[in-house]
Write an enzyme that holds these catalytic residues in place. Structure first.
Site, PDB file in Angstrom:
ATOM      1  N   GLY A  72      11.672  44.131  45.340  1.00 55.23           N
ATOM      2  CA  GLY A  72      11.889  43.725  46.725  1.00 55.23           C
ATOM      3  C   GLY A  72      12.851  44.658  47.445  1.00 55.23           C
ATOM      4  N   THR A  73      13.857  45.105  46.732  1.00 57.09           N
ATOM      5  CA  THR A  73      14.852  46.000  47.332  1.00 57.09           C
ATOM      6  C   THR A  73      14.208  47.307  47.778  1.00 57.09           C
ATOM      7  OG1 THR A  73      16.572  45.012  45.950  1.00 57.09           O
ATOM      8  CG2 THR A  73      17.057  47.168  46.903  1.00 57.09           C
ATOM      9  N   ASN A 151      17.590  33.177  50.892  1.00 61.17           N
ATOM     10  CA  ASN A 151      17.692  32.961  49.453  1.00 61.17           C
ATOM     11  C   ASN A 151      18.810  31.998  49.076  1.00 61.17           C
ATOM     12  OD1 ASN A 151      18.825  35.513  50.566  1.00 61.17           O
ATOM     13  ND2 ASN A 151      19.913  35.559  48.612  1.00 61.17           N
ATOM     14  N   GLN A 179      11.585  35.349  49.377  1.00 59.34           N
ATOM     15  CA  GLN A 179      11.706  33.938  49.000  1.00 59.34           C
ATOM     16  C   GLN A 179      10.596  33.065  49.590  1.00 59.34           C
ATOM     17  OE1 GLN A 179      13.614  32.656  46.751  1.00 59.34           O
ATOM     18  NE2 GLN A 179      15.042  34.344  46.430  1.00 59.34           N
ATOM     19  N   SER A 199       8.551  40.338  46.083  1.00 56.94           N
ATOM     20  CA  SER A 199       9.025  40.779  44.774  1.00 56.94           C
ATOM     21  C   SER A 199       8.400  39.935  43.675  1.00 56.94           C
ATOM     22  CB  SER A 199      10.549  40.648  44.723  1.00 56.94           C
ATOM     23  OG  SER A 199      11.000  40.901  43.413  1.00 56.94           O
ATOM     24  N   GLY A 200       7.927  40.590  42.615  1.00 56.42           N
ATOM     25  CA  GLY A 200       7.242  39.877  41.536  1.00 56.42           C
ATOM     26  C   GLY A 200       8.106  38.852  40.825  1.00 56.42           C
ATOM     27  N   HIS A 201       9.345  39.228  40.513  1.00 58.34           N
ATOM     28  CA  HIS A 201      10.128  38.345  39.636  1.00 58.34           C
ATOM     29  C   HIS A 201      10.630  37.082  40.319  1.00 58.34           C
ATOM     30  CE1 HIS A 201      14.473  39.205  40.625  1.00 58.34           C
ATOM     31  NE2 HIS A 201      13.933  40.255  41.210  1.00 58.34           N
ATOM     32  N   THR A 237       3.011  57.595  38.656  1.00 58.42           N
ATOM     33  CA  THR A 237       2.008  56.811  37.938  1.00 58.42           C
ATOM     34  C   THR A 237       2.344  55.330  38.038  1.00 58.42           C
ATOM     35  OG1 THR A 237       1.629  58.664  36.480  1.00 58.42           O
ATOM     36  CG2 THR A 237       0.896  56.521  35.686  1.00 58.42           C
ATOM     37  N   CYS A 325      31.692  36.651  43.651  1.00 59.37           N
ATOM     38  CA  CYS A 325      33.054  36.916  43.211  1.00 59.37           C
ATOM     39  C   CYS A 325      33.117  38.226  42.443  1.00 59.37           C
ATOM     40  CB  CYS A 325      33.570  35.791  42.362  1.00 59.37           C
ATOM     41  SG  CYS A 325      32.641  35.584  40.864  1.00 59.37           S
TER      42      CYS A 325
HETATM   43  C1  LIG Z   1      15.801  38.752  45.286  1.00 56.99           C
HETATM   44  C2  LIG Z   1      15.687  39.112  46.706  1.00 56.99           C
HETATM   45  C3  LIG Z   1      15.551  40.457  47.101  1.00 56.99           C
HETATM   46  C4  LIG Z   1      15.580  41.592  46.125  1.00 56.99           C
HETATM   47  O1  LIG Z   1      14.440  41.640  45.314  1.00 56.99           O
HETATM   48  P1  LIG Z   1      14.494  42.521  43.968  1.00 56.99           P
HETATM   49  O2  LIG Z   1      13.088  42.522  43.489  1.00 56.99           O
HETATM   50  O3  LIG Z   1      15.425  41.818  43.046  1.00 56.99           O
HETATM   51  O4  LIG Z   1      14.969  43.860  44.349  1.00 56.99           O
HETATM   52  C5  LIG Z   1      15.438  40.720  48.442  1.00 56.99           C
HETATM   53  N1  LIG Z   1      15.457  39.739  49.352  1.00 56.99           N
HETATM   54  C6  LIG Z   1      15.576  38.442  49.021  1.00 56.99           C
HETATM   55  C7  LIG Z   1      15.572  37.407  50.081  1.00 56.99           C
HETATM   56  C8  LIG Z   1      15.707  38.079  47.676  1.00 56.99           C
HETATM   57  O5  LIG Z   1      15.852  36.804  47.355  1.00 56.99           O
END
Ligand SMILES: *Cc1c(COP(=O)(O)O)cnc(C)c1O
Length: 389
Positions: A72-73, A151, A179, A199-201, A237, A325
């Site tokens: 996502g980043t 998030n 999100q 983002s996949g995770h 790739t 923190c």
């Molecule tokens: C987790 C998150 C990201 C970053 O995604 P990554 O795949 O961890 O780089 C960006 N934006 C939001 C709102 C997120 O919750």
């Protein structure tokens, strides 16, 4: 690590069994390079094309508009910097104070490189001042970037309405929907959104795979120079197992979204009510009318979120605190601060984020444990002692 009660799904999610099963063969039997001339590799290219269609189906867009990234980043960075690189004469970005660091830190870095950044504020519920957003767009503005769902609090912004307002002004619109995807239905085909990150995770695919939706005709610079992968926009790739996993995760999200939302939302509401009923001096943060179904952000007055987390951790309960923190500065969350949540309450905020794997037994276990934890911490709290003196 048995008996983990995982309520931190906005941080990351477990890979779904079906997703893992779909991706595994691409490590061993189907490891061909999708760019190869032989059919061993060529068949993998076809599987990638299918994954792209699965993602497009969830987003309601054309497969050509789906570009795979590493996270996502990366999608957020590429969207913002890629748009700016195509219109060097425009030097302004409009965004919000509650974005994820993937957007905020990118914008602040651009500020150091001479760009002007307008960060729109939110009210006590976390809602955006859309009129202010309109006022901040001027002839110098290249891009507006506003997240779909927050998030930390789960607050959902009226993204289509915002995108419409931005498009009328002839400015490119990006949304960080990391999100939102898989939790709320999207249909990009007829929407005014130009760019969208996921983002996949965060949706039961593994870490290391992301997507940037780029509407056809949107001018955006090359992500990474190299081979012709991803229509020549992002060389390198492909992360084939990740891409296959992303496709499968999107297919599952589409299949289960509606029924999950009903069940997960009911569990979230049960958890929230249970906590509010057992703990005095606590309240929920976010827009109660427009909120993700899985997220609950609760402030516990007079105690530190980190202390609550440490005690929850003893029972295997995973949640997250609003305050970042890192570096030991105990700065409260920038999102809660932007909302004007009082200092003592912002410090004691906990985010619970559920998923389709959360059970009612887990929710009831958390409700049972949290009351005594909060009471014990309040007995030790210097804030409470001072208030009573
Ligand atoms: C987790 C998150 C990201 C970053 O995604 P990554 O795949 O961890 O780089 C960006 N934006 C939001 C709102 C997120 O919750």
């Amino acid at each position: 690590m048995n008996n983990v009660i995982y309520m931190d799904n906005n941080a990351t999610t477990r890979v779904a069994d079906e997703v893992l099963e779909a991706m595994l063969p691409y490590f061993t039997q189907r490891y061909g390079n999708p760019s190869s001339m032989h059919s061993f590799g060529g068949s993998v290219a076809r599987d990638i094309a299918r994954a792209r269609e699965q993602v497009a189906a969830l987003l309601g867009c054309h497969p050509e508009e789906v570009l795979f990234t590493s996270c996502g980043t990366e999608s957020d960075n590429t969207a913002i910097k890629g748009v700016l690189s195509m219109m060097p004469e425009k030097r302004k970005i409009v965004t919000t104070r509650v974005e994820h660091p993937a957007v905020l830190a990118t914008c602040r870095d651009l500020e150091r490189h001479g760009y002007s950044v307008s960060e729109i504020g939110v009210d006590r519920q976390g809602c955006l001042d859309i009129d202010e957003l309109g006022f901040r767009i001027d002839d110098n503005t290249a891009l507006v970037s506003v997240m779909w769902a927050n998030n930390e609090t789960g607050t959902v912004f009226p993204i289509e309405q915002i995108a419409e307002l931005v498009k009328v002004r002839g400015v490119v619109f990006h949304t960080d929907a990391v999100q939102a995807v898989g939790k709320i239905p999207l249909n990009l085909k007829d929407s005014p959104i130009d760019l969208l990150s996921l983002s996949g995770h965060k949706l039961h695919a593994p870490k290391g795979i992301g997507v940037l939706f780029v509407r056809r005709g949107t001018r955006i610079g090359t992500f990474m120079h190299g081979g012709h992968q991803e229509s020549g926009r992002r060389g390198g790739t492909e992360n084939v197992p990740g891409i296959i996993a992303m496709g499968k995760a999107c297919e599952l999200a589409m299949r289960y979204m509606e029924e999950e939302n009903i069940r997960v939302k009911a569990l979230r509401d049960r958890l929230e009510q249970g906590i509010l009923n057992t703990c005095p001096d606590c309240f929920v943060n976010g827009d109660m009318d427009n909120r993700l179904p899985n997220t609950s952000n609760i402030s516990f007055e007079y105690i530190e979120g980190e202390s609550i987390l440490m005690m929850l951790d003893k029972f295997g309960i995973c949640a997250s605190s609003g305050s970042a923190c890192t570096s030991g500065s105990l700065e409260p969350s920038h999102v809660l601060r932007a909302m004007g949540v009082p200092f003592t309450a912002a410090h004691g905020s906990i985010r619970f984020s559920l998923s389709r794997y959360t059970t009612r037994q887990e929710v009831d276990f958390v409700i049972e444990k949290i009351g005594p934890i909060v009471n014990r911490l309040r007995d030790l709290s210097p804030f409470v002692a001072k208030a009573e003196k």
